[in-house]
Design a protein around this motif. Structure first.
Motif, PDB file in Angstrom:
ATOM      1  N   ALA A 289       0.684  -1.241   0.091  1.00  0.00           N
ATOM      2  CA  ALA A 289      -0.059  -0.093  -0.137  1.00  0.00           C
ATOM      3  C   ALA A 289       0.771   1.314   0.058  1.00  0.00           C
ATOM      4  CB  ALA A 289      -0.772  -0.094   1.221  1.00  0.00           C
ATOM      5  N   PRO A 290       1.758   1.259   0.783  1.00  0.00           N
ATOM      6  CA  PRO A 290       2.609   2.814   0.709  1.00  0.00           C
ATOM      7  C   PRO A 290       3.167   3.119  -0.664  1.00  0.00           C
ATOM      8  CG  PRO A 290       3.275   1.347   2.711  1.00  0.00           C
ATOM      9  CD  PRO A 290       2.540   0.387   1.867  1.00  0.00           C
ATOM     10  N   LEU A 291       3.319   2.106  -1.645  1.00  0.00           N
ATOM     11  CA  LEU A 291       3.781   2.540  -2.832  1.00  0.00           C
ATOM     12  C   LEU A 291       2.768   2.799  -3.939  1.00  0.00           C
ATOM     13  CD1 LEU A 291       6.957  -0.014  -3.133  1.00  0.00           C
ATOM     14  CD2 LEU A 291       6.956   2.536  -2.107  1.00  0.00           C
ATOM     15  N   LEU A 292       1.356   2.400  -3.686  1.00  0.00           N
ATOM     16  CA  LEU A 292       0.504   2.485  -4.518  1.00  0.00           C
ATOM     17  C   LEU A 292      -0.072   3.817  -4.465  1.00  0.00           C
ATOM     18  CD1 LEU A 292      -1.206  -0.922  -3.920  1.00  0.00           C
ATOM     19  CD2 LEU A 292       0.169  -0.145  -5.728  1.00  0.00           C
ATOM     20  N   PRO A 293      -0.982   4.228  -5.558  1.00  0.00           N
ATOM     21  CA  PRO A 293      -1.558   5.513  -5.575  1.00  0.00           C
ATOM     22  C   PRO A 293      -2.652   5.591  -4.653  1.00  0.00           C
ATOM     23  CG  PRO A 293      -1.274   4.647  -7.980  1.00  0.00           C
ATOM     24  CD  PRO A 293      -0.742   3.883  -6.833  1.00  0.00           C
ATOM     25  N   SER A 294      -3.207   6.606  -4.142  1.00  0.00           N
ATOM     26  CA  SER A 294      -4.090   6.635  -2.915  1.00  0.00           C
ATOM     27  C   SER A 294      -5.272   5.824  -3.009  1.00  0.00           C
ATOM     28  CB  SER A 294      -4.548   8.120  -2.637  1.00  0.00           C
ATOM     29  OG  SER A 294      -4.824   8.775  -3.709  1.00  0.00           O
ATOM     30  N   PHE A 295      -5.951   6.078  -4.343  1.00  0.00           N
ATOM     31  CA  PHE A 295      -7.081   5.287  -4.602  1.00  0.00           C
ATOM     32  C   PHE A 295      -7.047   3.776  -4.368  1.00  0.00           C
ATOM     33  CE2 PHE A 295      -9.816   2.596  -7.582  1.00  0.00           C
ATOM     34  CZ  PHE A 295     -11.156   2.865  -7.021  1.00  0.00           C
ATOM     35  N   TRP A 296      -5.901   3.076  -4.879  1.00  0.00           N
ATOM     36  CA  TRP A 296      -5.634   1.683  -4.768  1.00  0.00           C
ATOM     37  C   TRP A 296      -5.216   1.213  -3.224  1.00  0.00           C
ATOM     38  CZ3 TRP A 296      -5.076   4.338  -9.064  1.00  0.00           C
ATOM     39  CH2 TRP A 296      -5.477   3.749 -10.305  1.00  0.00           C
ATOM     40  N   SER A 297      -4.418   2.132  -2.817  1.00  0.00           N
ATOM     41  CA  SER A 297      -4.036   1.672  -1.269  1.00  0.00           C
ATOM     42  C   SER A 297      -5.263   1.953  -0.266  1.00  0.00           C
ATOM     43  CB  SER A 297      -2.837   2.851  -0.811  1.00  0.00           C
ATOM     44  OG  SER A 297      -3.397   4.232  -1.012  1.00  0.00           O
ATOM     45  N   THR A 298      -6.214   2.825  -0.734  1.00  0.00           N
ATOM     46  CA  THR A 298      -7.396   2.955   0.018  1.00  0.00           C
ATOM     47  C   THR A 298      -8.374   1.527   0.046  1.00  0.00           C
ATOM     48  OG1 THR A 298      -7.198   5.200  -0.097  1.00  0.00           O
ATOM     49  CG2 THR A 298      -9.260   4.389   0.824  1.00  0.00           C
ATOM     50  N   ILE A 299      -8.490   1.157  -1.088  1.00  0.00           N
ATOM     51  CA  ILE A 299      -9.338  -0.022  -1.373  1.00  0.00           C
ATOM     52  C   ILE A 299      -9.094  -1.430  -1.076  1.00  0.00           C
ATOM     53  CG2 ILE A 299     -10.980   1.370  -2.841  1.00  0.00           C
ATOM     54  CD1 ILE A 299      -9.737  -0.356  -5.042  1.00  0.00           C
ATOM     55  N   GLY A 300      -7.639  -1.562  -0.971  1.00  0.00           N
ATOM     56  CA  GLY A 300      -6.882  -2.848  -1.096  1.00  0.00           C
ATOM     57  C   GLY A 300      -7.370  -3.641  -0.080  1.00  0.00           C
ATOM     58  N   GLN A 301      -7.357  -3.264   1.103  1.00  0.00           N
ATOM     59  CA  GLN A 301      -7.423  -3.830   2.333  1.00  0.00           C
ATOM     60  C   GLN A 301      -8.971  -4.438   2.559  1.00  0.00           C
ATOM     61  OE1 GLN A 301      -5.057  -6.045   3.815  1.00  0.00           O
ATOM     62  NE2 GLN A 301      -4.091  -5.102   2.271  1.00  0.00           N
ATOM     63  N   ALA A 302      -9.813  -3.650   1.667  1.00  0.00           N
ATOM     64  CA  ALA A 302     -11.137  -3.850   1.984  1.00  0.00           C
ATOM     65  C   ALA A 302     -11.857  -4.909   1.015  1.00  0.00           C
ATOM     66  CB  ALA A 302     -11.826  -2.518   1.823  1.00  0.00           C
ATOM     67  N   LEU A 303     -11.011  -5.611   0.165  1.00  0.00           N
ATOM     68  CA  LEU A 303     -11.380  -6.407  -0.668  1.00  0.00           C
ATOM     69  C   LEU A 303     -10.865  -7.997  -0.404  1.00  0.00           C
ATOM     70  CD1 LEU A 303     -11.043  -4.103  -4.054  1.00  0.00           C
ATOM     71  CD2 LEU A 303     -13.243  -4.875  -2.808  1.00  0.00           C
ATOM     72  N   PRO A 304     -11.192  -8.846  -0.808  1.00  0.00           N
ATOM     73  CA  PRO A 304     -10.850 -10.028  -0.471  1.00  0.00           C
ATOM     74  C   PRO A 304      -9.418 -10.454  -0.918  1.00  0.00           C
ATOM     75  CG  PRO A 304     -13.160 -10.441  -1.012  1.00  0.00           C
ATOM     76  CD  PRO A 304     -12.611  -8.913  -1.205  1.00  0.00           C
ATOM     77  N   PRO A 305      -8.843 -10.120  -2.261  1.00  0.00           N
ATOM     78  CA  PRO A 305      -7.375 -10.461  -2.806  1.00  0.00           C
ATOM     79  C   PRO A 305      -6.487  -9.802  -1.599  1.00  0.00           C
ATOM     80  CG  PRO A 305      -8.695  -9.775  -4.490  1.00  0.00           C
ATOM     81  CD  PRO A 305      -9.695  -9.435  -3.372  1.00  0.00           C
ATOM     82  N   GLY A 306      -6.858  -8.593  -1.160  1.00  0.00           N
ATOM     83  CA  GLY A 306      -5.903  -7.613  -0.324  1.00  0.00           C
ATOM     84  C   GLY A 306      -5.907  -8.242   1.159  1.00  0.00           C
ATOM     85  N   ALA A 307      -7.153  -8.541   1.765  1.00  0.00           N
ATOM     86  CA  ALA A 307      -7.320  -8.853   2.961  1.00  0.00           C
ATOM     87  C   ALA A 307      -6.646 -10.393   2.968  1.00  0.00           C
ATOM     88  CB  ALA A 307      -8.782  -9.042   3.398  1.00  0.00           C
ATOM     89  N   GLY A 308      -6.787 -11.068   2.101  1.00  0.00           N
ATOM     90  CA  GLY A 308      -6.234 -12.474   2.066  1.00  0.00           C
ATOM     91  C   GLY A 308      -4.870 -12.463   1.974  1.00  0.00           C
ATOM     92  N   THR A 309      -4.117 -11.609   1.195  1.00  0.00           N
ATOM     93  CA  THR A 309      -2.752 -11.740   1.073  1.00  0.00           C
ATOM     94  C   THR A 309      -2.350 -11.077   2.435  1.00  0.00           C
ATOM     95  OG1 THR A 309      -2.968 -10.909  -1.215  1.00  0.00           O
ATOM     96  CG2 THR A 309      -0.657 -10.668  -0.010  1.00  0.00           C
TER      97      THR A 309
END
Length: 370
Positions: A289-309
């Motif tokens: 997340a610290p290297l991603l643009p704000s939109f992607w870093s914001t939604i990442g952990q709210a979706l199953p791929p990010g939470a699962g990883t």
């Protein structure tokens, strides 16, 4: 005596061939509004895929990488202020009470790195944990080296938690979760498209959910076996990973079943948009997340791929620290998807019953007279 021929001498024995409707008629029959809509939908998903992945990965830039600072009290506040005032805010520094505490913060995922200041000399230390994302560790190292060179100091980088030898660049967690997520929504889709299937009733939905629970358990065990005993990439956590896999697959499958029951074919498109187009590049698998643009870093952990990883990485490498949010997210998708699927099937049943009862009865035809 020969039977008389049924054809005259001038008639052909060949049966008449059906006349082709012609290209124009075939074209009109093939190019329907529904077909056009499906092709347009495929094009939009394709373009969204390209935009999402290129947007997330084309220019990774550090933004507020959490860093612990361990230094004597008289200089600690100054170092923290200097780090937080860097152009572009690449790091977010926080003073730690001691070097041991700073190290513990890295291992419990409170921070991604720890800067240990040497008050008696000019050689400082940077602690990183590349198992949590090699790209972040490398970026933090580059920032620290640049700052230290400007201050005429030297820095030693110590990786206190690196990926397993079979895990390469620490990407196994991401690929494992990616396979679980795809398997979950793909199986739910196949069940909905199976021959003989009909709009899901409540009973049919409960049957499908029961099958998906069994499938999720088998998938979790199989995935854990592949990354553990088979390839020895994430070994030593077989049953923990089996449980995580079951939860990830069920979260994906239940959500897909709910959206497909509620929206039909459009639901499949929404699932692909959420889990593949948006979920994969924002998951932190390639760039955290610290290297991603704000939109992607914001939604990442709210979706199953990010939470699962995150759940897999922190379970395998960081003793299960900082996994509460990921568990809640995956649990919400699994339970919420199951409840929504049942509710959607109940709603469809009510609509069907109302439509049936609203149809006017046709008058009976009079019986024929003798």
């Amino acid at each position: 005596m020969n039977a008389p021929s049924r054809r005259s001498s001038g008639e052909s024995a060949t049966e008449p061939v059906a006349k082709s409707p012609g290209f124009a008629a075939e074209f009109k029959d093939a190019i329907t509004l529904r077909a056009f809509g499906l092709v347009l939908g495929g094009l939009l998903v394709q373009l969204a895929f390209v935009v999402s992945y290129v947007g997330a990965f084309h220019s990774p830039t550090p933004h507020r990488i959490p860093v612990a600072v361990a230094a004597p009290q008289q200089v600690s506040a100054k170092i923290v202020a200097q780090l937080n005032s860097l152009d572009g805010a690449p790091v977010e520094a926080t003073a730690a009470p001691s070097p041991a505490a700073a190290r513990q913060w890295v291992l419990t995922r409170k921070t991604d790195a720890a800067f240990l200041f040497d008050a008696t000399g000019t050689k400082d230390t940077l602690l990183v944990a590349s198992a949590g994302g090699p790209s972040v560790s490398q970026t933090a190292t580059q920032i620290a080296q640049k700052i230290e060179a400007a201050q005429k100091r030297q820095i030693t980088v110590t990786d206190i938690r690196s990926p397993n030898s079979g895990d390469g660049r620490g990407m196994t967690s991401f690929y494992l979760v990616l396979g679980w997520v795809i398997g979950g929504y793909l199986t739910a889709t196949i069940m909905g498209m199976a021959a003989g299937s009909r709009p899901a009733s409540r009973h049919r939905t409960l049957i499908r959910l029961a099958v998906l629970v069994l499938y999720a358990a088998v998938s979790g065990i199989a995935g854990a076996a592949i990354v553990g005993p088979v390839f020895d990439a994430l070994g030593g956590h077989f049953w923990a990973l089996s449980g995580i896999g079951t939860l990830v697959v069920l979260a994906s499958a239940a959500t897909a079943l709910a959206l497909q029951t509620l929206l039909g074919l459009l639901g499949t498109g929404v699932v692909i948009l959420l889990f593949v187009v948006l979920g994969n590049p924002s998951s932190g698998g390639v760039y955290p997340a610290p290297l991603l643009p704000s939109f992607w870093s914001t939604i990442g952990q709210a979706l199953p791929p990010g939470a699962g990883t995150t759940l897999v990485r922190n379970t395998v490498y960081f003793s299960g620290h900082a996994i509460t949010q990921a568990l809640w997210v995956l649990g919400a998708y699994a339970v919420g998807g199951a409840v929504l699927a049942w509710a959607a099937s109940w709603w469809r049943e009510r609509v069907h019953v109302d439509a049936t009862t609203a149809e006017p009865e046709l008058p009976l035809e009079p019986s024929p007279t003798a």
